[in-house]
Design a protein around this motif. Sequence first.
Motif, PDB file in Angstrom:
ATOM      1  N   PRO A  61       0.809  -1.232   0.000  1.00 11.73           N
ATOM      2  CA  PRO A  61       0.000   0.000   0.000  1.00 11.73           C
ATOM      3  C   PRO A  61       0.836   1.273   0.000  1.00 11.73           C
ATOM      4  N   GLU A  62       2.003   1.224   0.603  1.00  9.44           N
ATOM      5  CA  GLU A  62       2.817   2.437   0.690  1.00  9.44           C
ATOM      6  C   GLU A  62       3.837   2.503  -0.435  1.00  9.44           C
ATOM      7  N   LEU A  63       3.867   1.498  -1.265  1.00 12.45           N
ATOM      8  CA  LEU A  63       4.950   1.362  -2.248  1.00 12.45           C
ATOM      9  C   LEU A  63       6.282   1.538  -1.531  1.00 12.45           C
ATOM     10  N   GLY A  64       6.359   0.909  -0.376  1.00 12.17           N
ATOM     11  CA  GLY A  64       7.507   1.157   0.489  1.00 12.17           C
ATOM     12  C   GLY A  64       8.719   0.303   0.176  1.00 12.17           C
ATOM     13  N   SER A  65       8.516  -0.806  -0.523  1.00 17.99           N
ATOM     14  CA  SER A  65       9.663  -1.678  -0.748  1.00 17.99           C
ATOM     15  C   SER A  65      10.618  -1.026  -1.745  1.00 17.99           C
ATOM     16  N   THR A  66      11.873  -1.353  -1.614  1.00 19.81           N
ATOM     17  CA  THR A  66      12.884  -0.711  -2.456  1.00 19.81           C
ATOM     18  C   THR A  66      12.599  -0.969  -3.935  1.00 19.81           C
ATOM     19  N   GLU A  67      11.982  -2.107  -4.181  1.00 17.05           N
ATOM     20  CA  GLU A  67      11.642  -2.482  -5.547  1.00 17.05           C
ATOM     21  C   GLU A  67      10.773  -1.401  -6.216  1.00 17.05           C
ATOM     22  N   PHE A  68       9.946  -0.738  -5.414  1.00  9.62           N
ATOM     23  CA  PHE A  68       9.004   0.247  -5.962  1.00  9.62           C
ATOM     24  C   PHE A  68       9.518   1.682  -5.883  1.00  9.62           C
ATOM     25  N   GLU A  69      10.711   1.829  -5.366  1.00 10.91           N
ATOM     26  CA  GLU A  69      11.200   3.186  -5.190  1.00 10.91           C
ATOM     27  C   GLU A  69      11.202   3.997  -6.495  1.00 10.91           C
ATOM     28  N   PRO A  70      11.749   3.429  -7.561  1.00 11.49           N
ATOM     29  CA  PRO A  70      11.737   4.196  -8.817  1.00 11.49           C
ATOM     30  C   PRO A  70      10.310   4.449  -9.311  1.00 11.49           C
ATOM     31  N   LEU A  71       9.427   3.509  -9.042  1.00  2.87           N
ATOM     32  CA  LEU A  71       8.051   3.664  -9.485  1.00  2.87           C
ATOM     33  C   LEU A  71       7.386   4.831  -8.762  1.00  2.87           C
ATOM     34  N   LYS A  72       7.629   4.885  -7.471  1.00  4.21           N
ATOM     35  CA  LYS A  72       7.064   5.961  -6.670  1.00  4.21           C
ATOM     36  C   LYS A  72       7.521   7.318  -7.206  1.00  4.21           C
ATOM     37  N   ALA A  73       8.783   7.367  -7.522  1.00  3.80           N
ATOM     38  CA  ALA A  73       9.337   8.605  -8.062  1.00  3.80           C
ATOM     39  C   ALA A  73       8.686   8.946  -9.399  1.00  3.80           C
ATOM     40  N   ALA A  74       8.458   7.926 -10.194  1.00  9.51           N
ATOM     41  CA  ALA A  74       7.852   8.151 -11.508  1.00  9.51           C
ATOM     42  C   ALA A  74       6.421   8.691 -11.357  1.00  9.51           C
ATOM     43  N   ILE A  75       5.692   8.189 -10.384  1.00 11.42           N
ATOM     44  CA  ILE A  75       4.331   8.679 -10.152  1.00 11.42           C
ATOM     45  C   ILE A  75       4.377  10.169  -9.823  1.00 11.42           C
ATOM     46  N   ASN A  76       5.306  10.516  -8.962  1.00 10.28           N
ATOM     47  CA  ASN A  76       5.400  11.922  -8.562  1.00 10.28           C
ATOM     48  C   ASN A  76       5.716  12.840  -9.732  1.00 10.28           C
ATOM     49  N   GLN A  77       6.497  12.319 -10.657  1.00 17.25           N
ATOM     50  CA  GLN A  77       6.821  13.159 -11.791  1.00 17.25           C
ATOM     51  C   GLN A  77       5.672  13.231 -12.787  1.00 17.25           C
ATOM     52  N   PHE A  78       4.920  12.163 -12.853  1.00 15.87           N
ATOM     53  CA  PHE A  78       3.797  12.120 -13.784  1.00 15.87           C
ATOM     54  C   PHE A  78       2.647  13.003 -13.305  1.00 15.87           C
ATOM     55  N   TRP A  79       2.501  13.080 -12.011  1.00 14.99           N
ATOM     56  CA  TRP A  79       1.411  13.846 -11.398  1.00 14.99           C
ATOM     57  C   TRP A  79       1.989  14.991 -10.575  1.00 14.99           C
ATOM     58  N   PRO A  80       2.553  15.975 -11.227  1.00 18.89           N
ATOM     59  CA  PRO A  80       3.265  16.992 -10.442  1.00 18.89           C
ATOM     60  C   PRO A  80       2.373  17.785  -9.494  1.00 18.89           C
ATOM     61  N   GLU A  81       1.080  17.830  -9.774  1.00 22.13           N
ATOM     62  CA  GLU A  81       0.271  18.722  -8.958  1.00 22.13           C
ATOM     63  C   GLU A  81      -0.695  18.049  -7.996  1.00 22.13           C
ATOM     64  N   LEU A  82      -0.557  16.757  -7.905  1.00 21.32           N
ATOM     65  CA  LEU A  82      -1.461  16.050  -7.022  1.00 21.32           C
ATOM     66  C   LEU A  82      -1.084  16.309  -5.570  1.00 21.32           C
ATOM     67  N   PRO A  83      -2.027  16.850  -4.783  1.00 20.17           N
ATOM     68  CA  PRO A  83      -1.673  17.091  -3.382  1.00 20.17           C
ATOM     69  C   PRO A  83      -1.438  15.761  -2.669  1.00 20.17           C
ATOM     70  N   GLY A  84      -0.506  15.786  -1.778  1.00 15.09           N
ATOM     71  CA  GLY A  84      -0.252  14.608  -0.950  1.00 15.09           C
ATOM     72  C   GLY A  84       0.264  13.418  -1.738  1.00 15.09           C
ATOM     73  N   ARG A  85       0.760  13.689  -2.977  1.00 17.65           N
ATOM     74  CA  ARG A  85       1.239  12.589  -3.788  1.00 17.65           C
ATOM     75  C   ARG A  85       2.367  11.870  -3.097  1.00 17.65           C
ATOM     76  N   GLY A  86       2.449  10.605  -3.392  1.00 22.43           N
ATOM     77  CA  GLY A  86       3.564   9.832  -2.857  1.00 22.43           C
ATOM     78  C   GLY A  86       3.426   9.515  -1.388  1.00 22.43           C
ATOM     79  N   GLU A  87       2.340   9.959  -0.785  1.00 22.84           N
ATOM     80  CA  GLU A  87       2.172   9.671   0.636  1.00 22.84           C
ATOM     81  C   GLU A  87       0.841   8.984   0.871  1.00 22.84           C
ATOM     82  N   VAL A  88       0.726   7.798   0.335  1.00 25.86           N
ATOM     83  CA  VAL A  88      -0.510   7.058   0.528  1.00 25.86           C
ATOM     84  C   VAL A  88      -0.678   6.802   2.014  1.00 25.86           C
ATOM     85  N   SER A  89      -1.845   7.143   2.516  1.00 27.58           N
ATOM     86  CA  SER A  89      -2.035   6.908   3.943  1.00 27.58           C
ATOM     87  C   SER A  89      -3.165   5.933   4.172  1.00 27.58           C
TER      88      SER A  89
END
Length: 825
Positions: A797-825
């Motif tokens: 759920p948190e994309l916390g594993s190292t395997e997903f680290e680049p993916l998480k970064a990619a999401i943030n770049q794809f959605w530059p204006e999403l509030p709270g991006r990258g911080e799934v709670s």
Amino acid sequence: MNALAEKYAKIFKLEAQLGYTNRAVYGGMQKLALTLLSDAREAALAETLISEVGAKLKNYEELTTEQRRQSLLEVGKLLGISGIEKLPAAATMQRVSSPADFEIKVQPEKTSQAQPPKRRMSASSRVPAASSVGLDAPVSVIRGIGEKQAANLEKLGVRTIRDLLYLFPRRYEDYSQLKPINQLHYGEEVTIIAKVIDVQVLRPNRGRLMTEVIVSDTTGMLRLLWFNQTYVTRYLKPGIFISISGKVDNYRGRPVLYHPDYEPIDQQQLNTNRIVPIYPLTAQITQRWLRKTQFSVVHYWAERVPDYLPNSLQKLAEVIPLQEALVQIHFPDSQEKIKQAQYRLAFDELFLLQLGVIQQKRQWQGLEGTPYIVEDGWLTERIENLPYALTNAQKRAIAEIRADLASRHPMNRLLQGDVGSGKTIVAVLGMSIVIEGGAQAALMAPTGILAEQHYQTILKLTTQPGRNGTAFLKPNQVRLLTGDTSLAERREILEGLQDGTVKLLVGTHALIEEPVTFQNLQMVVVDEQHRFGVEQRAALRSKGNNPHLLVMTATPIPRSLQLTIFGDLDVSIMDEMPAGRLPVETRIAYPYERQNVYELIEEQVRQGHQAFIIYPLVEQGENEETKAAVEEQQTLQEEVFPHLKVGLVHGRMKPAEKDAVMLAFRNGEYDILVSTSVVEVGVDVPNATVMVIEGADRFGLAQLHQFRGRVGRGEAQSYCILIPEREDVAENERLAAMTRTNDGFELAEEDLRQRGPGDFLGTRQAGLPDLRMANLADIHLLQKARSLAEQVYAADPELGSTEFEPLKAAINQFWPELPGRGEVS
Ligand code: ADP
Ligand code: MG
């Protein structure tokens, strides 16, 4: 500078440009030392010098900025690199990263203990760390790209190396068919390898200059022709062998290639003898130059782009590795490879899109909301007090909303129903549940007049005494707040909202912008908001105290867009009209039948009804459109309907003026209303039975359907007449679709199919990131992306594993204006 120096000069300059933040090289400058040393050995530099360089770079990450600067200067001196410092050390982070573009963030720098001061990190934590000599480095670090070409490339949206990798060809020419000259067929795209026999510049009949080149292979001779462009003779000399590509054409009954591409055969062939990429160009950038540049960029950099899809996901998605896709999209080995590459790159976009959308949904679902629970008896009584029986679709929607409100999480629902399906009462019942629980609710409409209309309806529905003699609300508990509200009333309303007297507020969007304070706002209804995107909704939600949110739209949304633009919402669909509604009769009328149309209007007015005439979209713009509508209204009033009252509303009017005309029409002061297309004819005029749309072929299906929805709201039979601009466009597919069905969903699917999502709802307008490769109408790929994105969140759920680290970064770049991006709670 020597070759070695030249190679490293750019890196050192970049590091200087980045303010000596150790970001020019992935892994840090200390890592660079290793390659530098082996290169230095190869270049046969003195061993003493080599060890000195190594020592200077070894501790680079532990040095202060000033020490780093010194150290680079010294190493530069040792290697003969000059000019490191000429560039200002000013931070150029904005330049080297371009969050606006679709980028895949590379593996971020690890925040190890060795990382110097935290302060420095925070300033740039959103900036992707440069990877192996910066995928995010400006293109000017590439050999052969100077400042001038860099500026030209910027016009194509290219600033970084990554941008260049993602500057995809618009299309391809397939010159992979190598043929002997005696086997050419007219119309074929071919490549031949031949020897130049003869070169001449001619001027036939004193016309344009013509460069004629005769080439030959062992099977025959072929003529190549250029108009003007005599410069080709500079390279094409008799005796040389070349590879030539082009389309076989006909010149006086003989095969010829006009303006073919050609290149020497001993070189890497980029322009001939392969599937050749055709790039978008801009001034000063030629196809040939760009191909050559891309070729070296792709072959060096593509493999250095980390694949943010872990292997397991690549398998599930059935996609090729990113590196391969990036190579094949530029220089494909076959048509099949192009498809695979496109599929992978399109998948990536939709996958990132879904990851962002689902993240929003999860985030929202994770919040605590106040539950509102009502007894069955209470709801039944409220429903029985209504002036009509609810449709099954309405009952279903209410049940879904009731369940949402009773859960401990904020509701987040899209209520989708064709014009006239009765969404308002559904929203009112939802708001009533919240109000019954002691809280407040607000409904927002896009225009003042729609707010006014909702207010009147809602006031009636909530304040009329029921069968037990008591009303649900008192009139002072239901209020309207728009730009027209008087100052005194406004003050009273604001007070009532603050002390809780006002339970239900109807207003325009200004509601959320104004400093309106509620005592306890727990539900927000947004009407007709198909232009509100994922990001805007996220912003809206962050305003209240996690209120329940209901978004209503009359634009039927195809499944694919439900998954994207509204992908963060749960959906209720009302696919049923209230009983007793007669479907609108839709006809196409040829321009010469206009007289009949006027007679229909005349007849309907005689029966006490009213008519709309929508004036067509005019390409020259709103001014022209207004002028045309003004003239039309005059002609209609003076010549066609002198005994009737013809009103006019157009886009150049002030909102208040428009509202006044619309109200007058609703009150029956006009028989006919002429309107330009720019006007949202959103009001309910149940007495209107004729909708005439001039220049109907110029409108999109969705809009035609919206216009049609303005009639057929009462009991009487209504008519929609589509008048195409000219007779020959009467066969127009869209108009035919309109006469075929009244079903908005069917039309929306058709619309999306015919026009593509870009036009259906511009992605920008819909608040979606730009898609370069993916087609939003590709429901199959979209669903795959959706389901995989869901799987990913389910597993982590948190994309916390190292395997997903680049993916998480990619999401943030794809959605530059999403509030709270990258911080799934
Ligand atoms: P929309 O979905 O376009 O917002 P409205 O809520 O404005 O539709 O409803 C359109 C009209 O239908 C209104 O006049 C409303 O009073 C009426 N209406 C709504 N539900 C029913 C029903 N179940 N039976 C009959 N009339 C209904
Ligand atoms: Mg409505």
